[in-house]
Structures are given as C-alpha cells and as structure tokens.
Design a protein around this motif. Structure first.
Motif, PDB file in Angstrom:
ATOM      1  N   MET A 178      49.147 -57.060  70.488  1.00 39.77           N
ATOM      2  CA  MET A 178      48.217 -57.578  69.371  1.00 39.77           C
ATOM      3  C   MET A 178      48.870 -58.531  68.572  1.00 39.77           C
ATOM      4  SD  MET A 178      47.146 -53.803  68.310  1.00 39.77           S
ATOM      5  CE  MET A 178      46.774 -52.709  69.645  1.00 39.77           C
ATOM      6  N   HIS A 179      50.247 -58.918  68.848  1.00 39.11           N
ATOM      7  CA  HIS A 179      51.114 -59.817  68.016  1.00 39.11           C
ATOM      8  C   HIS A 179      52.524 -59.669  68.694  1.00 39.11           C
ATOM      9  CE1 HIS A 179      52.584 -55.877  66.606  1.00 39.11           C
ATOM     10  NE2 HIS A 179      51.601 -55.666  66.052  1.00 39.11           N
ATOM     11  N   HIS A 180      53.557 -60.636  68.160  1.00 42.87           N
ATOM     12  CA  HIS A 180      54.788 -60.770  68.871  1.00 42.87           C
ATOM     13  C   HIS A 180      55.577 -59.299  68.900  1.00 42.87           C
ATOM     14  CE1 HIS A 180      54.463 -64.746  69.722  1.00 42.87           C
ATOM     15  NE2 HIS A 180      54.500 -65.308  68.681  1.00 42.87           N
ATOM     16  N   ALA A 181      55.345 -58.516  67.956  1.00 50.35           N
ATOM     17  CA  ALA A 181      56.164 -57.194  67.959  1.00 50.35           C
ATOM     18  C   ALA A 181      57.611 -57.443  67.821  1.00 50.35           C
ATOM     19  CB  ALA A 181      55.754 -56.628  69.246  1.00 50.35           C
ATOM     20  N   GLY A 182      58.326 -58.526  67.353  1.00 54.34           N
ATOM     21  CA  GLY A 182      59.609 -58.698  67.314  1.00 54.34           C
ATOM     22  C   GLY A 182      60.136 -59.206  68.660  1.00 54.34           C
ATOM     23  N   ASP A 201      43.871 -50.402  83.460  1.00 54.80           N
ATOM     24  CA  ASP A 201      42.348 -50.706  83.752  1.00 54.80           C
ATOM     25  C   ASP A 201      41.800 -51.576  82.359  1.00 54.80           C
ATOM     26  OD1 ASP A 201      43.011 -48.280  82.500  1.00 54.80           O
ATOM     27  OD2 ASP A 201      40.846 -47.650  82.803  1.00 54.80           O
ATOM     28  N   GLY A 202      42.680 -51.748  81.455  1.00 53.06           N
ATOM     29  CA  GLY A 202      42.386 -52.385  80.284  1.00 53.06           C
ATOM     30  C   GLY A 202      43.490 -53.319  79.572  1.00 53.06           C
ATOM     31  N   VAL A 203      43.429 -54.439  79.149  1.00 53.75           N
ATOM     32  CA  VAL A 203      44.238 -55.354  78.771  1.00 53.75           C
ATOM     33  C   VAL A 203      44.076 -55.608  77.234  1.00 53.75           C
ATOM     34  CG1 VAL A 203      45.518 -57.783  79.068  1.00 53.75           C
ATOM     35  CG2 VAL A 203      45.125 -56.158  80.989  1.00 53.75           C
ATOM     36  N   VAL A 204      45.061 -55.653  76.390  1.00 58.48           N
ATOM     37  CA  VAL A 204      44.975 -56.156  75.062  1.00 58.48           C
ATOM     38  C   VAL A 204      45.346 -57.630  74.921  1.00 58.48           C
ATOM     39  CG1 VAL A 204      45.790 -55.745  72.750  1.00 58.48           C
ATOM     40  CG2 VAL A 204      45.617 -53.826  74.556  1.00 58.48           C
ATOM     41  N   LEU A 205      44.283 -58.342  74.261  1.00 54.31           N
ATOM     42  CA  LEU A 205      44.685 -59.957  73.903  1.00 54.31           C
ATOM     43  C   LEU A 205      44.439 -60.112  72.548  1.00 54.31           C
ATOM     44  CD1 LEU A 205      44.777 -62.977  75.059  1.00 54.31           C
ATOM     45  CD2 LEU A 205      42.166 -62.430  75.231  1.00 54.31           C
ATOM     46  N   MET A 234      40.310 -56.069  75.690  1.00 59.01           N
ATOM     47  CA  MET A 234      40.335 -55.703  74.167  1.00 59.01           C
ATOM     48  C   MET A 234      40.842 -56.765  73.552  1.00 59.01           C
ATOM     49  SD  MET A 234      41.128 -52.155  71.960  1.00 59.01           S
ATOM     50  CE  MET A 234      42.837 -52.137  72.057  1.00 59.01           C
ATOM     51  N   GLY A 235      40.015 -57.536  72.876  1.00 61.29           N
ATOM     52  CA  GLY A 235      40.350 -58.623  71.929  1.00 61.29           C
ATOM     53  C   GLY A 235      40.764 -57.992  70.584  1.00 61.29           C
ATOM     54  N   ALA A 236      41.901 -58.235  70.053  1.00 59.40           N
ATOM     55  CA  ALA A 236      42.617 -57.650  68.956  1.00 59.40           C
ATOM     56  C   ALA A 236      42.922 -58.274  67.794  1.00 59.40           C
ATOM     57  CB  ALA A 236      44.009 -57.038  69.409  1.00 59.40           C
ATOM     58  N   ILE A 237      42.550 -57.639  66.600  1.00 55.40           N
ATOM     59  CA  ILE A 237      42.953 -58.220  65.293  1.00 55.40           C
ATOM     60  C   ILE A 237      44.047 -57.227  64.717  1.00 55.40           C
ATOM     61  CG2 ILE A 237      42.142 -58.877  62.990  1.00 55.40           C
ATOM     62  CD1 ILE A 237      39.246 -58.792  64.073  1.00 55.40           C
ATOM     63  N   GLY A 238      45.360 -57.948  64.909  1.00 56.20           N
ATOM     64  CA  GLY A 238      46.528 -57.009  64.468  1.00 56.20           C
ATOM     65  C   GLY A 238      47.403 -57.761  63.562  1.00 56.20           C
ATOM     66  N   THR A 239      46.992 -58.836  62.826  1.00 53.98           N
ATOM     67  CA  THR A 239      48.012 -59.344  62.144  1.00 53.98           C
ATOM     68  C   THR A 239      47.600 -59.408  60.693  1.00 53.98           C
ATOM     69  OG1 THR A 239      46.681 -61.460  62.614  1.00 53.98           O
ATOM     70  CG2 THR A 239      48.708 -61.104  63.939  1.00 53.98           C
TER      71      THR A 239
END
Length: 309
Positions: A178-182, A201-205, A234-239
């Motif tokens: 969902m972000h760089h994660a370091g 079977d699912g990918v996070v973007l 799955m489109g992510a808002i993670g920031t």
C-alpha cells in the motif's frame, strides 16, 4: 481474461450479514469480482476499541465501527497484539477461538494481514501461521508490508508462492503493498503481475493520488495486467489519507473506478487503529451510491438475526 465463472457468482454487495460472515476463500474473491468495483475493505488494528473501550473491557471495537459505516470486508492488522496463536482477545468484543464466530458476530468476513519483512514472528507470513488462521476461519490472508518493515515485492512473491503451495488452491491470498514499507521500489505492472504468477488471486495497488509516481496511466496498465492474469485488484489508501478531508474522497474514489479496481481499501491511520468513518461513508457513496451504502450500513450491529423474529 477474468474467470467467466464470476458471471454466475452472487455479488458481494447483494449478500446479507449471515452470508457475508460465511464468505471466504476463492468464493470471496469471486464475489468481489462480480460486484464490478463496488466492494469496500477496511483495515483496523486488531487490539483497538478506539472510541469507548469501557471500564470492564466492553465497548465498540473498530471492526464494528467500520462495518456500521459501510465496509464489506474487515482486515485485522498488527495481529500479534491480539492473537496468541490460539485465540483472539479483542477489546469491546471479548475472546474468540474462532474467526468464523467473530465474523458471524460482526456480520462481515474477517481477513488478516501477514508480512514477509522484519516483523514479530506471529505476524510473519509463514505456512504454519497462515494455516492456523485459515483453520480458525480467516476469510482471506492479505500479504503486505507495514511501514518500516522492509517488505519488498520480491519477498511478497516468495511468501505468496510458499503459502499457496502450503494452503492449496481454495484459500484467498491477496498480495501487494500500500506504500513503500521502508523498501523504496517502483510500482510496475510487471511486479504486480509476478504476484499473480506466484499464486495470488488478489493484488494490492496504491491508488493514484496516494503514492508518488503512481499515475492513472501506470495504475490502469497494472490493473489490466493483473485482471488479465485472472486476479482481482484492491486499490489501497494506506498513506494516512484515510484521515483526510471529505472533499478528497470523491477524487480518489472516481479515479479508482476509472482505472478499474475491484475492491477499495481504507487503511487504519486516523482515529487510533482505523480510518475516519465519515470518509469511508463518503467513499462508499461515491463508488456505489446511497442505496447500496445504506443497505450495507443497516446490516451492521452485533449478533445474528433471529430467523423466527
């Protein structure tokens, strides 16, 4: 191309709370695909009852709040703070030895985050941990990376392949960052497609507008590549934009629809351990209208409904 079987699968947005709670594995992924971009996923800290935990430990858990504001699927993050390998201890809810029972209690499928990076052992994406969670009733395992853990796409592909081999074909494995994660590395269609090749079977973007360099064009290309390979996105808002202003939400939501994502993720960084519920509501209205949003909200509340009542 996408599996044509989704054409006859019941859409997740049409399921009542009992059928939602029972949804897991590849049936969950197919139900999300069938809903054509109208699935809302909310991630929460496992150990948080952020608003009113109550003196006796009773109160309202963050899972219940996001369900009440329209989430279809709830994902538990930082599982090591609530899970000892055998049972989940959740403020506001109590102790559960079955994730299936927890799902029935809140009326939503419950997924769990696991990671390949530098994390506590019980949160690590190992086949033995994953199998225990699936046996407890986890609806889906989200293989991802929290901030500062050093998780990489290469590591995600490795653990995705390990877990797919260890768990079999019917378990839902959604994988991605969902972000760089370091571990800074560019999001590319090739890196995301490699997760499908590894067994996801699912990918996070990360959604355009949430991560530097993730443009609409790049995201649309990546979504098409993943869906053509047979997986959902799955489109992510993670920031931390899950705590932004409501006028930001329609922009993110409509861009997500434009690029073609199947599910819409809200991270857990606003009120301790969850998103802003009002943003979750506004986003849901933007992608699926008030009718479906209100219907999902009305299916909130604790316990199962009495069939004879």
């Amino acid at each position: 191309m996408k599996n044509p079987a989704v054409e006859t699968t019941t859409r997740i947005l049409d399921l009542d709370r009992e059928r939602l709670a029972a949804l897991r594995g590849k049936r969950l992924t197919a139900a999300v695909a069938a809903a054509e971009g109208r699935t809302v996923v909310a991630e929460v800290f496992a150990e948080r009852a952020a608003l009113i935990p109550g003196e006796d430990g009773r109160g309202v858990h963050n899972m219940e709040l996001v369900a009440a504001f329209g989430a279809d699927i709830v994902v538990l993050n930082l599982i090591e703070r609530a899970w000892d390998g055998r049972k989940l201890t959740l403020p506001g809810l109590g102790t559960f030895t079955s994730i299936g029972d927890l799902a029935a209690h809140i009326g939503r499928p419950v997924a769990v985050n696991l990671e390949p990076g530098d994390v506590p052992e019980i949160r690590r994406a190992r086949p033995e941990h994953a199998k225990r969670l699936v046996d407890m009733g986890a609806a889906m395992l989200c293989l991802t990376a929290n901030p500062g853990t050093g998780g990489s796409y290469e590591g995600l592909a490795r653990v995705t392949e390990e877990l797919r081999k260890g768990l079999g074909d019917d378990v839902a494995l959604w994988s991605g960052k969902m972000h760089h994660a370091g571990h800074p590395e560019r999001v590319t269609a090739g890196r995301l497609a490699s997760l499908v090749e590894a067994g996801a079977d699912g990918v996070v973007l990360p959604l355009p507008g949430t991560m530097p360099g993730v443009t609409r064009e790049l995201a649309a290309e990546a979504v098409a590549a993943v869906q053509d390979a047979g997986a959902v996105v799955m489109g992510a808002i993670g920031t931390s934009q899950e705590g932004s202003h409501t006028d930001v939400v329609p922009q993110l939501a409509l861009t997500a629809k434009e690029i073609g994502v199947d599910a819409h993720h809200f991270g857990d960084s606003f009120i301790p351990g969850m998103c802003d519920p009002e943003l979750l509501y506004a986003y849901s209205v933007a992608i699926r209208g008030r009718r479906h949003t209100w219907n999902r909200m009305a299916l909130g509340g604790r316990g199962t409904r009495c069939g004879a009542c």
